[in-house]
Design a protein around this motif. Sequence first.
Motif, mmCIF file in Angstrom:
data_model
loop_
_atom_site.group_PDB
_atom_site.id
_atom_site.type_symbol
_atom_site.label_atom_id
_atom_site.label_comp_id
_atom_site.label_asym_id
_atom_site.label_seq_id
_atom_site.Cartn_x
_atom_site.Cartn_y
_atom_site.Cartn_z
ATOM 1 N N GLU A 115 50.587 -23.617 -31.023
ATOM 2 C CA GLU A 115 51.398 -24.694 -31.594
ATOM 3 C C GLU A 115 52.881 -24.527 -31.303
ATOM 4 O O GLU A 115 53.575 -25.491 -30.974
ATOM 5 N N ILE A 116 53.386 -23.296 -31.385
ATOM 6 C CA ILE A 116 54.819 -23.089 -31.162
ATOM 7 C C ILE A 116 55.181 -23.321 -29.690
ATOM 8 O O ILE A 116 56.279 -23.788 -29.370
ATOM 9 N N VAL A 117 54.257 -23.035 -28.779
ATOM 10 C CA VAL A 117 54.505 -23.284 -27.353
ATOM 11 C C VAL A 117 54.524 -24.783 -27.094
ATOM 12 O O VAL A 117 55.363 -25.288 -26.332
ATOM 13 N N GLN A 118 53.598 -25.507 -27.738
ATOM 14 C CA GLN A 118 53.607 -26.965 -27.616
ATOM 15 C C GLN A 118 54.931 -27.542 -28.137
ATOM 16 O O GLN A 118 55.502 -28.458 -27.530
ATOM 17 N N LYS A 119 55.399 -26.981 -29.251
ATOM 18 C CA LYS A 119 56.657 -27.465 -29.824
ATOM 19 C C LYS A 119 57.809 -27.220 -28.858
ATOM 20 O O LYS A 119 58.703 -28.058 -28.706
ATOM 21 N N TRP A 120 57.796 -26.064 -28.207
ATOM 22 C CA TRP A 120 58.823 -25.755 -27.214
ATOM 23 C C TRP A 120 58.799 -26.767 -26.070
ATOM 24 O O TRP A 120 59.855 -27.275 -25.665
ATOM 25 N N LEU A 121 57.620 -27.056 -25.549
ATOM 26 C CA LEU A 121 57.519 -27.997 -24.438
ATOM 27 C C LEU A 121 57.959 -29.402 -24.859
ATOM 28 O O LEU A 121 58.620 -30.118 -24.089
ATOM 29 N N ASN A 122 57.625 -29.793 -26.084
ATOM 30 C CA ASN A 122 58.100 -31.091 -26.595
ATOM 31 C C ASN A 122 59.624 -31.105 -26.696
ATOM 32 O O ASN A 122 60.283 -32.061 -26.277
ATOM 33 N N THR A 123 60.170 -30.028 -27.259
ATOM 34 C CA THR A 123 61.624 -29.927 -27.421
ATOM 35 C C THR A 123 62.336 -29.912 -26.072
ATOM 36 O O THR A 123 63.435 -30.454 -25.926
ATOM 37 N N ASP A 166 52.571 -15.401 -34.329
ATOM 38 C CA ASP A 166 52.863 -15.978 -35.638
ATOM 39 C C ASP A 166 53.460 -17.361 -35.410
ATOM 40 O O ASP A 166 53.404 -17.888 -34.295
ATOM 41 N N SER A 167 54.047 -17.947 -36.441
ATOM 42 C CA SER A 167 54.518 -19.332 -36.349
ATOM 43 C C SER A 167 55.678 -19.519 -35.388
ATOM 44 O O SER A 167 55.953 -20.648 -34.961
ATOM 45 N N THR A 168 56.380 -18.442 -35.018
ATOM 46 C CA THR A 168 57.543 -18.583 -34.128
ATOM 47 C C THR A 168 57.491 -17.635 -32.928
ATOM 48 O O THR A 168 58.524 -17.372 -32.302
ATOM 49 N N SER A 169 56.326 -17.125 -32.610
ATOM 50 C CA SER A 169 56.233 -16.252 -31.435
ATOM 51 C C SER A 169 54.842 -16.327 -30.825
ATOM 52 O O SER A 169 53.846 -16.582 -31.509
ATOM 53 N N ASP A 193 63.007 -23.981 -29.778
ATOM 54 C CA ASP A 193 63.783 -23.447 -28.659
ATOM 55 C C ASP A 193 63.484 -21.960 -28.489
ATOM 56 O O ASP A 193 63.360 -21.217 -29.467
ATOM 57 N N ILE A 194 63.403 -21.502 -27.247
ATOM 58 C CA ILE A 194 63.215 -20.077 -26.976
ATOM 59 C C ILE A 194 64.480 -19.318 -27.372
ATOM 60 O O ILE A 194 65.594 -19.726 -27.022
#
Length: 365
Positions: A142-150, A270-273, A296-297
């Motif tokens: 999920e966090i990787v998807q969020k990164w790609l969206n961002t 986890d939720s951010t890594s 964001d990374i």
Amino acid sequence: MKFAFSFILLLHGLIHLIGFVKAFQFASINQLTQSISKPIGILWLLTFILLVVGAISFILKKDWWFFVVIIAVVLSQIVIVMSWKDAKFGTMPNVIILLVSISAFGNYHFNVMIKKEVHAVMANSSNNPTIISKEDYNHLPEIVQKWLNTSGVVGKQKVVSVRLKQTGEMRTKPDASWMPFKATQYYNIEHPSFIWCTEVEAFSNIKMIGRDKFNHGKGSMLIKLASLIPVVDESDNEQINSGTMLRFLGEVCWFPSGASNDYITWETIDSTSAKATFKMNQKSVSGVFKFNLNGDIVSFEADRYYGGGKNTKLEKWVISVEDYKVFEGIKIPYKCRVTWKLKEGDFNWLNLEIVDMEYNIHEIY
């Protein structure tokens, strides 16, 4: 430096006119006590012409200037030896000019090598990249998807090739002085590979050139002082291959759509890594990407060999993001700090900034 060298070339060329004037008796030249025949006088004139042409081509940044100047230096030294008693002091500028010209030849040869390697790496990149949709990466954490969206990749072409330019500073030891550098890097994202070439201001008026290469799962590192003297020349060992693979994996942050390629697998921490694993030719490397709540990374961490030699050990290697910027509609980390987490303390060895970014390039070099 540029103007000083141009001045030396022009002045040295003008001095050679004296031999021509002496040979043809256009004026009385008391500085030259030895006689000069007319055929040798023509050589003095030819040397003058070549040095002036060399100076002009040097100022105009022509690739071939040093060929002309090296020929001029050879002719110059011949006529100096023939009038050694009067002209021997002309040997010193010849030595200076020759050293600069040989260094320029080394740089020219290096650039020819880079051009060939870039073409080899980029030759099989696609000309018709697909358009990215959310379905292309909805299987990722999920966090990787969020990164790609961002990052803004949805609706844009999938990145298959990259050319970027960097500036920054580096150092070789924790207590060493910072050395400014500029670099250009090419990536083939479909067939994971890159060429990174740099010019580093190592000392006053002395530069180092370097090239890191990753192709077919193998790495190579080359550094030369003054474009001539090899300082590092390592290739195709476990340390270099693993290190260049990790570089490619960590630098995927600069072409986010590459994160969805099959050669990278992701695992939620986890939720951010998330842990990313890059597999190629039955070899694999892994590292952890950390994100903020916006997606964001903020960093990439991995165990990497500290150096390219065969006896080096694994140490914690961290890329820390300092700021973000949008290139061609894609938000990426454009300012980064690279640090080794050593037992004796942190060693921040590299600070870089991306100043130009081109995706899906059409002209390779």
